[in-house]
Enzyme design. Structure first.
Site: not given
Ligand code: FAD
Lengths: 399, 367
Positions: A127, A245
């Site tokens: 989480g 990792e």
């Molecule tokens: C299938 C799946 C399983 C997951 N499982 C878990 C889980 O079990 N536990 C958990 O805690 N999380 C989990 N996650 C969450 C995952 O870690 C986040 O989706 C990830 O950190 C990206 O955050 P966001 O989706 O809010 O995208 P955002 O952070 O909103 O990003 C949107 C876009 O902007 C880009 N971006 C953001 N900041 C920058 C920057 N500074 N420079 C350039 N580009 C940028 C990103 O690369 C992306 O393309 C999961 C996600 C998925 C899709």
């Protein structure tokens, strides 16, 4: 320079292979090969088979079930698992919370959690992410307020993988909203998923599966003994978890297995006329191109393995980020090739109806598209590939 | 040289765009997909009322005499809305065969009812175990006027009233036949496609059929070219929707205290998407106007368009998802569904590799 594994390492590989040939159940092997879903029961069953052999948590400390293997052995083990079509390591338990508990947990926490974590008697979920805090994880808002012997947790997590099966969640929570830097007010809590006030809401994904969830916390009381380490130091522990990792992140074994699978499947389809000779030739070329990419990646990975074992080379700079980006690109390329193999016959969904024709009865055909869609996630999670490039730009190139 | 639409074409564009905006919001679409058969029959009737179902048919047959450009205009708007109605199969594919090959009696018996929305055709030609993009029938055979065999991947086959089926005749050539979908010996199993469409498997067991004169493979080839031109236009609409949704998201989503649109890495990616979209749009126009060209030119131009569009569709679809982060892969948002439809368009009627081979065989584009 010598790129070969030693005779001892080869012998180890044979030992792993023999074990897998004897112990990996057919139903699980088939599901992995076809890229259809594994059930909770299958994942648990497999973890327990590994645990019975003493191989469930090879990287853990020996007193908690670790195998004391060299980096090369760990690498070989993981590769053989993938090639045999075993399920992937159950990372939430094995790679994430287990190492955190060993490094930062109290004796009581270790005694309570480690053995059932290795045996998957406890299913953990992660989480961390929140609706407003993805790439910018440190901005997270879920709060934990100390009240007597408990913390009271309020807020929301999102994208929580397989929370619907989970017994416990390890969560990052904000304990000091006034800390000078957002990273400094975060704590790492272990929370029982059966606690009153927790609601899990499924999120359906574009592959039409239920893998991720929203988890809501409404005045959830968590005993303070479930805090990992020191209050407000949670960010350091989380960084340890995300950074430890180096050897598995590229999932090279997984891509190697797909490459083999694609060659075999293409040969079958060419033999029964579903691929013309010309289509077959072109696919073989595509596969060779992917194979070259994969070889380059594998050797890069092995340079890291060798550096980690003290066998020369300095590894690749910012190795984890490079392996993550290029590894996920190869994984995604393999899913594209799977889609090419499926062609228009892959349009129908797995549970789309009855009376399927013979061609569609190849189960992988209707799994190819969902797999392609879901594998878009690998360049998003675990630190998106954009974020990884930012890290390399900053730490390696000094930009 | 004139890339402008005529007044009539502009009117058509406006009316289809309005129709899609009013009737085909993302929530409407989700609701309609859950209905039996995966769509709302009222939409088909509304399309008939708007005259869309008669668009490509000759005026003499009761249609509106539209050409490739009109179909392109309509399909682009359908692409924006992710319209799932079987227009491509029932009107473009089957309509091309009717217009090109059917006799006067055969046309008279059908087209008016099609235009009114009361009669829907689907075209069944792909066969299991056969090469995926073959147009010649192998395993489905005609003995006299009776057909036996199996067809797969029949777009819109689930609720079609009548099928156009390809079958190998006694002389070894491929013929096209009308088959009543309700005739004894016909069994149809529809399945949901990942893109919201429906595809059917059709089994025929000694089923009565009515021959359409001429070389069936040639007629199919031409119909597939028309379908590919239409798909190119649909992809352009879907890519435009993907780009709009993505730029909107970049401007509203905040991370690190700023809109993510402020990150240049993402700005450049969005620009790359726009460039792919514009090149694809040019080739979709090229495909549409090529439908009136002689067969060799038409085949070459449409193959080239499909290569360009399929590659653009993959890039734009994947990047739209990537730039949305986790939101991009949830079923609750439109963007993932755009990606899925773009994926289907890549592979339907020949993927980029297939068309590259085809164009190579032709010897490339005319100078
Ligand atoms: C299938 C799946 C399983 C997951 N499982 C878990 C889980 O079990 N536990 C958990 O805690 N999380 C989990 N996650 C969450 C995952 O870690 C986040 O989706 C990830 O950190 C990206 O955050 P966001 O989706 O809010 O995208 P955002 O952070 O909103 O990003 C949107 C876009 O902007 C880009 N971006 C953001 N900041 C920058 C920057 N500074 N420079 C350039 N580009 C940028 C990103 O690369 C992306 O393309 C999961 C996600 C998925 C899709």
């Amino acid at each position: 320079m010598n790129l070969d594994f030693t005779p001892e390492e080869q012998a180890f590989r044979d030992e792993v292979r023999t074990f897998l040939a004897a112990e990996l159940p057919d139903d699980i092997r088939t599901a992995v090969a076809d890229r259809t879903d594994l059930t909770k029961e299958q994942i648990v069953r497999w973890q327990r088979i590994l645990n019975a052999r003493g191989w469930a948590v090879p990287k853990w400390q020996p007193e908690h079930g670790g195998c004391g293997w060299t980096p090369a052995q760990k690498y070989i083990f993981q590769e053989e698992l993938s090639l045999a079509r075993a399920p992937e390591e159950f990372s939430f338990n094995v790679a994430m919370i287990g190492p955190i508990l060993q490094r930062f947990g109290t004796d009581a926490q270790k005694a309570k959690f480690l053995a059932p974590t290795a045996n998957l008697d406890i299913w953990w979920c992660q989480g961390f992410s929140e609706p407003g805090s993805g790439s910018d994880l440190a901005s997270l808002k879920t709060s934990a307020v100390r009240d007597g012997d408990d913390y009271v947790v309020n807020g929301q997590k999102i994208w929580t993988t397989l929370a619907q099966h989970a017994d416990w969640i390890f969560a990052l929570v904000r304990t000091d909203p006034k800390a000078p830097k957002p990273q400094m007010g975060i704590s790492f809590l272990l929370i029982d998923m059966t606690s009153p006030g927790i609601t899990v809401r499924p999120i359906r994904t574009i592959d039409d599966h239920h893998e991720v969830n929203e988890v809501f916390f409404d005045d959830v009381r968590v005993p303070a003994e479930n805090l990992i380490g020191t209050e407000n130091r949670g960010w350091d522990y989380a960084k340890h978890l995300l950074g430890n990792e180096r050897s598995g992140i590229a999932r090279i074994g997984l891509s190697k297995e797909r490459l083999r699978w694609a060659r075999d499947t293409a040969a079958e389809m060419a033999a029964d006329g579903r691929l013309t000779p010309r289509e077959h030739d072109r696919l073989l070329r595509d596969l060779v191109e992917a194979e070259i990419d994969l070889k380059a990646l594998e050797l890069t990975q092995l340079r890291v393995v060798a550096a980690d074992s003290g066998h020369g080379g300095e590894g690749a700079g910012a190795a984890a980020s490079i392996l993550k980006v290029k590894g996920t690109e190869v994984q995604q390329r393999m899913t594209e090739i799977m889609m090419t193999l499926a062609g228009p016959a892959g349009l129908a969904l797995p549970d789309g109806g009855h009376g399927r024709n013979e061609a569609v009865e190849d189960r992988w055909l209707s799994a190819a598209a969902p797999y392609y869609f879901t594998m878009r996630k690998v360049s998003i999670y675990g630190g998106s590939n954009e974020i990884q490039r930012n890290i390399v730009a900053k730490t390696v190139l000094g930009l | 040289m004139d890339f402008d639409f005529s007044d009539d074409q502009r009117l058509l564009k406006d009316s289809v765009a309005r129709f899609v905006a009013e009737r085909y919001g993302f929530e409407d679409r989700t609701r309609m997909l859950a209905m039996p058969g995966g769509r709302d029959p009222a939409i088909w009737s509304a399309m008939a009322e708007l005259g869309l179902l008669g668009l490509p048919f000759a005026e003499a047959d009761g249609g509106f005499g539209g050409g490739g450009t009109e179909t392109m205009i309509l399909m682009e708007e359908f692409g924006r809305g992710l319209v799932v109605e079987p227009y491509l199969s029932a009107i473009v594919l089957a309509g091309t065969i009717l217009g090109d090959a059917a006799s006067g009696d055969q046309r008279a018996a059908r087209i008016e009812r099609i235009v009114a929305g009361d009669h829907r055709l689907a075209v069944a030609f792909a066969e299991p175990r056969g090469p995926r993009y073959a147009v010649d029938a192998r395993a489905t055979v005609a003995v006299g006027d009776r057909l036996t065999g199996e067809k797969i991947a029949v777009l819109g086959g689930g609720d079609a009233h009548e099928l156009i089926v390809s079958a190998r005749t006694s002389t070894g050539e491929t013929g096209l036949f009308f088959v009543d979908a309700a005739a004894p010996g016909v069994s149809v199993h529809a399945e949901a496609g990942y893109d919201g469409s429906r595809v059917a498997t059709v089994r025929l067991d000694d089923v009565p059929a009515e021959r359409i004169a001429g070389d069936g493979a040639a007629h199919l080839t031409r119909a597939i070219e028309a379908a590919n031109a239409a798909l190119c236009a649909e992809a352009v609409g879907a890519m435009a929707a993907a780009l709009d949704l993505t730029t909107e998201y970049l401007k509203t989503r905040k991370q690190f205290g700023v809109p993510i649109a402020s990150f240049q890495a993402l700005q450049h990616r969005a620009v790359d998407m726009l460039m792919q979209l514009e090149l694809a749009r040019s080739m979709a126009i090229f495909a549409a106007v090529s439908l009136d060209q002689p067969p060799a030119v038409r085949a070459a131009n449409i193959a080239a368009a499909k290569v360009q569009v399929a590659r653009a569709a993959r890039f734009v679809g994947q990047q739209a998802v990537q730039l949305h982060g986790g939101i991009g892969i949830t079923a609750e948002y439109k963007i993932g569904h755009v990606f899925k439809r773009l994926t289907a368009i890549e592979t339907l009627f020949g993927d980029a590799d297939h068309h590259l081979d085809a164009l190579t065989d032709i010897g490339g584009l005319a100078a």
